[in-house]
Write a protein that holds these residues in place. Structure first.
Motif, PDB file in Angstrom:
ATOM      1  N   SER A  14       0.819   3.425   7.981  1.00 42.09           N
ATOM      2  CA  SER A  14       2.213   3.095   8.280  1.00 42.09           C
ATOM      3  C   SER A  14       2.731   3.917   9.465  1.00 42.09           C
ATOM      4  O   SER A  14       3.480   3.403  10.291  1.00 42.09           O
ATOM      5  N   LYS A  15       2.337   5.179   9.557  1.00 43.58           N
ATOM      6  CA  LYS A  15       2.748   5.997  10.703  1.00 43.58           C
ATOM      7  C   LYS A  15       2.132   5.472  11.998  1.00 43.58           C
ATOM      8  O   LYS A  15       2.777   5.481  13.050  1.00 43.58           O
ATOM      9  N   ASN A  16       0.890   5.010  11.934  1.00 37.58           N
ATOM     10  CA  ASN A  16       0.243   4.449  13.112  1.00 37.58           C
ATOM     11  C   ASN A  16       0.993   3.208  13.591  1.00 37.58           C
ATOM     12  O   ASN A  16       1.244   3.051  14.788  1.00 37.58           O
ATOM     13  N   VAL A  17       1.374   2.340  12.683  1.00 39.07           N
ATOM     14  CA  VAL A  17       2.103   1.132  13.064  1.00 39.07           C
ATOM     15  C   VAL A  17       3.505   1.485  13.556  1.00 39.07           C
ATOM     16  O   VAL A  17       3.995   0.899  14.530  1.00 39.07           O
ATOM     17  N   LEU A  45      -4.633   8.621  -4.983  1.00 40.72           N
ATOM     18  CA  LEU A  45      -4.352   9.660  -3.991  1.00 40.72           C
ATOM     19  C   LEU A  45      -4.861   9.260  -2.608  1.00 40.72           C
ATOM     20  O   LEU A  45      -4.165   9.440  -1.603  1.00 40.72           O
ATOM     21  N   VAL A  46      -6.069   8.713  -2.559  1.00 41.17           N
ATOM     22  CA  VAL A  46      -6.628   8.265  -1.286  1.00 41.17           C
ATOM     23  C   VAL A  46      -5.804   7.102  -0.745  1.00 41.17           C
ATOM     24  O   VAL A  46      -5.524   7.025   0.456  1.00 41.17           O
ATOM     25  N   PHE A  47      -5.389   6.185  -1.608  1.00 37.75           N
ATOM     26  CA  PHE A  47      -4.576   5.054  -1.192  1.00 37.75           C
ATOM     27  C   PHE A  47      -3.257   5.514  -0.596  1.00 37.75           C
ATOM     28  O   PHE A  47      -2.821   5.019   0.442  1.00 37.75           O
ATOM     29  N   VAL A  48      -2.623   6.469  -1.230  1.00 40.04           N
ATOM     30  CA  VAL A  48      -1.347   6.979  -0.718  1.00 40.04           C
ATOM     31  C   VAL A  48      -1.547   7.648   0.639  1.00 40.04           C
ATOM     32  O   VAL A  48      -0.762   7.430   1.567  1.00 40.04           O
ATOM     33  N   LEU A  49      -2.591   8.433   0.779  1.00 47.70           N
ATOM     34  CA  LEU A  49      -2.859   9.112   2.047  1.00 47.70           C
ATOM     35  C   LEU A  49      -3.109   8.105   3.168  1.00 47.70           C
ATOM     36  O   LEU A  49      -2.490   8.173   4.232  1.00 47.70           O
ATOM     37  N   PHE A  50      -4.010   7.158   2.944  1.00 50.55           N
ATOM     38  CA  PHE A  50      -4.324   6.200   3.997  1.00 50.55           C
ATOM     39  C   PHE A  50      -3.182   5.228   4.240  1.00 50.55           C
ATOM     40  O   PHE A  50      -2.970   4.781   5.361  1.00 50.55           O
ATOM     41  N   GLY A  51      -2.426   4.887   3.221  1.00 54.02           N
ATOM     42  CA  GLY A  51      -1.244   4.054   3.418  1.00 54.02           C
ATOM     43  C   GLY A  51      -0.224   4.754   4.288  1.00 54.02           C
ATOM     44  O   GLY A  51       0.387   4.137   5.162  1.00 54.02           O
ATOM     45  N   TYR A  52      -0.043   6.044   4.063  1.00 53.26           N
ATOM     46  CA  TYR A  52       0.874   6.827   4.893  1.00 53.26           C
ATOM     47  C   TYR A  52       0.392   6.866   6.344  1.00 53.26           C
ATOM     48  O   TYR A  52       1.172   6.659   7.276  1.00 53.26           O
ATOM     49  N   LEU A  53      -0.906   7.132   6.543  1.00 55.19           N
ATOM     50  CA  LEU A  53      -1.448   7.196   7.897  1.00 55.19           C
ATOM     51  C   LEU A  53      -1.354   5.850   8.601  1.00 55.19           C
ATOM     52  O   LEU A  53      -1.009   5.778   9.785  1.00 55.19           O
ATOM     53  N   ILE A 111       5.694  -7.162   5.860  1.00 51.85           N
ATOM     54  CA  ILE A 111       4.451  -7.932   5.736  1.00 51.85           C
ATOM     55  C   ILE A 111       3.244  -7.005   5.736  1.00 51.85           C
ATOM     56  O   ILE A 111       2.311  -7.173   4.946  1.00 51.85           O
ATOM     57  N   LEU A 112       3.249  -5.996   6.600  1.00 53.23           N
ATOM     58  CA  LEU A 112       2.129  -5.061   6.652  1.00 53.23           C
ATOM     59  C   LEU A 112       2.036  -4.214   5.390  1.00 53.23           C
ATOM     60  O   LEU A 112       0.942  -3.919   4.917  1.00 53.23           O
ATOM     61  N   SER A 113       3.166  -3.829   4.819  1.00 54.45           N
ATOM     62  CA  SER A 113       3.114  -3.051   3.575  1.00 54.45           C
ATOM     63  C   SER A 113       2.569  -3.903   2.430  1.00 54.45           C
ATOM     64  O   SER A 113       1.828  -3.402   1.585  1.00 54.45           O
TER      65      SER A 113
END
Length: 78
Positions: free
Chosen positions: A65-68, A55-63, A24-26
């Motif tokens: 998802s790691k936070n969650v 590129l910014v979307f991938v970076l912040f999406g990764y951050l 759901i979060l993704s």
């Protein structure tokens, strides 16, 4: 990123499995990024801005998802 944690807490309190919460979060990440892209960048016909946005979307999406994931791993330790 606090919104992600609040949403994860809410979904977990409703007894939704962790894998479904991640799914759901993704989807929420994807929808918010697509809305942002179409509101900000779609008006300008520039290929470079689309690449930089991705590129910014991938970076912040990764951050995000790691936070969650860290929250989900450590929520029982508190």
């Amino acid at each position: 990123m606090q919104f992600d944690i609040i949403l994860a807490k809410y979904l977990l309190n409703k007894n939704i499995p962790v894998s479904t919460v991640k799914y759901i979060l993704s989807i929420a990440y994807l929808l918010t990024s697509l809305m942002l892209y179409f509101i900000v960048f779609a008006k300008q016909p520039s290929f470079g801005s689309g690449i930089s946005f991705m590129l910014v979307f991938v970076l912040f999406g990764y951050l995000r998802s790691k936070n969650v994931e860290n929250y989900l791993k450590n929520r029982n330790k508190l």
